[in-house]
Design a protein around this motif. Structure first.
Motif, PDB file in Angstrom:
ATOM      1  N   ASP A   9       0.811  -1.226   0.000  1.00 54.07           N
ATOM      2  CA  ASP A   9       0.000   0.000   0.000  1.00 54.07           C
ATOM      3  C   ASP A   9       0.840   1.270   0.000  1.00 54.07           C
ATOM      4  O   ASP A   9       0.293   2.359  -0.107  1.00 54.07           O
ATOM      5  CB  ASP A   9      -0.907   0.013   1.240  1.00 54.07           C
ATOM      6  CG  ASP A   9      -0.097  -0.131   2.527  1.00 54.07           C
ATOM      7  OD1 ASP A   9       0.539  -1.197   2.706  1.00 54.07           O
ATOM      8  OD2 ASP A   9      -0.049   0.823   3.330  1.00 54.07           O
ATOM      9  N   ARG A  43      -5.691  -0.197   7.805  1.00 49.08           N
ATOM     10  CA  ARG A  43      -6.926  -0.315   7.010  1.00 49.08           C
ATOM     11  C   ARG A  43      -6.600  -0.699   5.574  1.00 49.08           C
ATOM     12  O   ARG A  43      -7.280  -1.530   4.964  1.00 49.08           O
ATOM     13  CB  ARG A  43      -7.689   1.010   7.022  1.00 49.08           C
ATOM     14  CG  ARG A  43      -8.322   1.286   8.357  1.00 49.08           C
ATOM     15  CD  ARG A  43      -9.392   2.381   8.239  1.00 49.08           C
ATOM     16  NE  ARG A  43     -10.139   2.464   9.478  1.00 49.08           N
ATOM     17  CZ  ARG A  43     -10.251   3.564  10.226  1.00 49.08           C
ATOM     18  NH1 ARG A  43      -9.689   4.699   9.828  1.00 49.08           N
ATOM     19  NH2 ARG A  43     -10.950   3.537  11.338  1.00 49.08           N
ATOM     20  N   ALA A  44      -5.555  -0.090   5.005  1.00 48.50           N
ATOM     21  CA  ALA A  44      -5.167  -0.403   3.626  1.00 48.50           C
ATOM     22  C   ALA A  44      -4.758  -1.870   3.514  1.00 48.50           C
ATOM     23  O   ALA A  44      -5.033  -2.540   2.501  1.00 48.50           O
ATOM     24  CB  ALA A  44      -4.019   0.510   3.190  1.00 48.50           C
ATOM     25  N   SER A  45      -4.104  -2.395   4.542  1.00 52.02           N
ATOM     26  CA  SER A  45      -3.695  -3.808   4.541  1.00 52.02           C
ATOM     27  C   SER A  45      -4.918  -4.715   4.527  1.00 52.02           C
ATOM     28  O   SER A  45      -4.959  -5.713   3.799  1.00 52.02           O
ATOM     29  CB  SER A  45      -2.830  -4.107   5.766  1.00 52.02           C
ATOM     30  OG  SER A  45      -1.647  -3.336   5.738  1.00 52.02           O
ATOM     31  N   GLU A  47      -7.821  -3.949   3.339  1.00 49.38           N
ATOM     32  CA  GLU A  47      -8.441  -3.837   2.008  1.00 49.38           C
ATOM     33  C   GLU A  47      -7.706  -4.695   0.985  1.00 49.38           C
ATOM     34  O   GLU A  47      -8.328  -5.361   0.152  1.00 49.38           O
ATOM     35  CB  GLU A  47      -8.448  -2.377   1.533  1.00 49.38           C
ATOM     36  CG  GLU A  47      -9.588  -1.580   2.139  1.00 49.38           C
ATOM     37  CD  GLU A  47      -9.435  -0.080   1.895  1.00 49.38           C
ATOM     38  OE1 GLU A  47      -8.832   0.311   0.857  1.00 49.38           O
ATOM     39  OE2 GLU A  47      -9.902   0.683   2.755  1.00 49.38           O
ATOM     40  N   LEU A  48      -6.378  -4.680   1.038  1.00 49.73           N
ATOM     41  CA  LEU A  48      -5.602  -5.521   0.112  1.00 49.73           C
ATOM     42  C   LEU A  48      -5.919  -7.001   0.342  1.00 49.73           C
ATOM     43  O   LEU A  48      -6.072  -7.771  -0.608  1.00 49.73           O
ATOM     44  CB  LEU A  48      -4.101  -5.272   0.295  1.00 49.73           C
ATOM     45  CG  LEU A  48      -3.563  -4.018  -0.384  1.00 49.73           C
ATOM     46  CD1 LEU A  48      -2.222  -3.611   0.244  1.00 49.73           C
ATOM     47  CD2 LEU A  48      -3.387  -4.238  -1.894  1.00 49.73           C
ATOM     48  N   ALA A  50      -8.604  -8.229   1.425  1.00 51.06           N
ATOM     49  CA  ALA A  50      -9.953  -8.540   0.925  1.00 51.06           C
ATOM     50  C   ALA A  50      -9.945  -8.707  -0.590  1.00 51.06           C
ATOM     51  O   ALA A  50     -10.819  -9.364  -1.163  1.00 51.06           O
ATOM     52  CB  ALA A  50     -10.923  -7.430   1.323  1.00 51.06           C
ATOM     53  N   ALA A  51      -8.935  -8.121  -1.252  1.00 56.44           N
ATOM     54  CA  ALA A  51      -8.891  -8.118  -2.715  1.00 56.44           C
ATOM     55  C   ALA A  51      -8.216  -9.354  -3.300  1.00 56.44           C
ATOM     56  O   ALA A  51      -8.350  -9.622  -4.497  1.00 56.44           O
ATOM     57  CB  ALA A  51      -8.170  -6.857  -3.211  1.00 56.44           C
ATOM     58  N   ASN A  93     -11.210  -9.249  12.016  1.00 58.33           N
ATOM     59  CA  ASN A  93     -11.320  -9.775  10.654  1.00 58.33           C
ATOM     60  C   ASN A  93     -10.408 -10.998  10.511  1.00 58.33           C
ATOM     61  O   ASN A  93      -9.225 -10.919  10.829  1.00 58.33           O
ATOM     62  CB  ASN A  93     -10.888  -8.647   9.691  1.00 58.33           C
ATOM     63  CG  ASN A  93     -11.001  -9.034   8.224  1.00 58.33           C
ATOM     64  OD1 ASN A  93     -10.719 -10.165   7.848  1.00 58.33           O
ATOM     65  ND2 ASN A  93     -11.403  -8.083   7.418  1.00 58.33           N
TER      66      ASN A  93
END
Ligand SMILES: [Zn+2]
Length: 268
Positions: A9, A43-45, A47-48, A50-51, A93
């Motif tokens: 990120d 948060r960016a981690s 999101e990654l 989740a992708a 999560n």
């Protein structure tokens, strides 16, 4: 092989972290642990992760940012408590597999040391509370962190000393406590004593990492590092241990799975 410490990120990758991961997959990297160091990067981690199913995340506050949790005298403040709660929520999560990176950095000393100690203690407690291991960042603070962690107590799931730079005494201390050593590009540097520590620890206690965009292995020093270069670290570790690279890959993948995914035993 699995990159146990990467920052896809980071702005150095210009928002194209998933493309960087794709290049690494083409070079044989089959998993990534994207490491947070403050709330936005945590948060960016997430999101990654989740992708892509082969990207996992950590959440935590780096010692450089310890003032976000505690004041200069080492007291947690109200914003810090709220931040810890936000991290605890993110850690619920299932794709978040560790708390980190946390630790002490007396090399750059970007935060007052009492704040660093308080941030570390609070996040060790958080890791125990959420039942996850930790990713440690330690620089020029080995003499202090060993007794400190022994006093606070390690979380039951243990953790990894990322970008390991300790000496023989630290290797022995870590192994006795079930901690793993994160080995990256520094192992390829000519001046480094890390090869001796790798040999002392043995493959079953090692994880591979790039720490990209930082710490590029030889012959890429001075460039922006990428997880696609993890093979250079693997080859160097295999050379030091006089093992074939495929065996080092199997052992370190098994170590990653046992530590972070809480599955299986640590042997391949
Ligand atoms: Zn890092």
């Amino acid at each position: 092989m699995i990159d146990s410490h990467v920052h896809l990120d980071r702005h150095e990758f210009g928002g194209r972290g998933l493309e960087v991961a794709e290049r690494a997959r083409a070079a044989g990297v089959g998993g990534f642990l994207n490491v947070g160091y403050d709330l936005p990067s945590s948060r960016a981690s997430v999101e990654l992760a989740a992708a892509a199913p082969d990207i996992w995340a950590t959440v935590g506050v780096h010692p450089h940012d310890a003032l976000q949790l505690a004041d200069a005298e080492g007291r947690l403040h109200a914003e810090g408590r709220a931040l810890l709660e936000a991290l605890a929520t993110l850690a619920g999560n299932p794709r978040v597999v560790a708390i980190g990176e946390i630790g002490l950095d007396f090399f750059r000393d970007l935060s007052p040391r009492p704040a660093q100690r308080a941030a570390l203690a609070a996040q060790l407690e958080l890791a125990a509370a959420v039942g996850k291991p930790v990713v440690f960042h330690v620089r020029d603070a080995w003499a202090e962190i060993m007794p400190f962690v022994d006093t606070c107590g390690l979380p039951p799931r243990r953790g990894v000393l990322h970008a390991f730079s300790g000496d023989e005494a630290v290797v022995d201390w870590a192994l006795a406590r079930g901690l793993r050593l994160g080995i990256g590009g520094v192992v390829t540097y000519r001046q480094s004593r890390l090869p001796e520590m790798v040999a002392r620890a043995g493959v079953e206690h090692l994880l591979l990492e790039t720490d990209a965009p930082w710490l590029p292995p030889v012959p890429h020093r001075g460039e922006c590092n990428e997880p696609a270069r993890l093979g250079l670290v693997l080859d160097r570790v295999a050379g030091i241990l006089q093992m074939n690279p495929g065996d080092v890959e199997r052992w370190t993948d098994a170590g990653f799975t046992a530590l972070f995914l809480d599955r299986g035993d640590a042997s391949p």
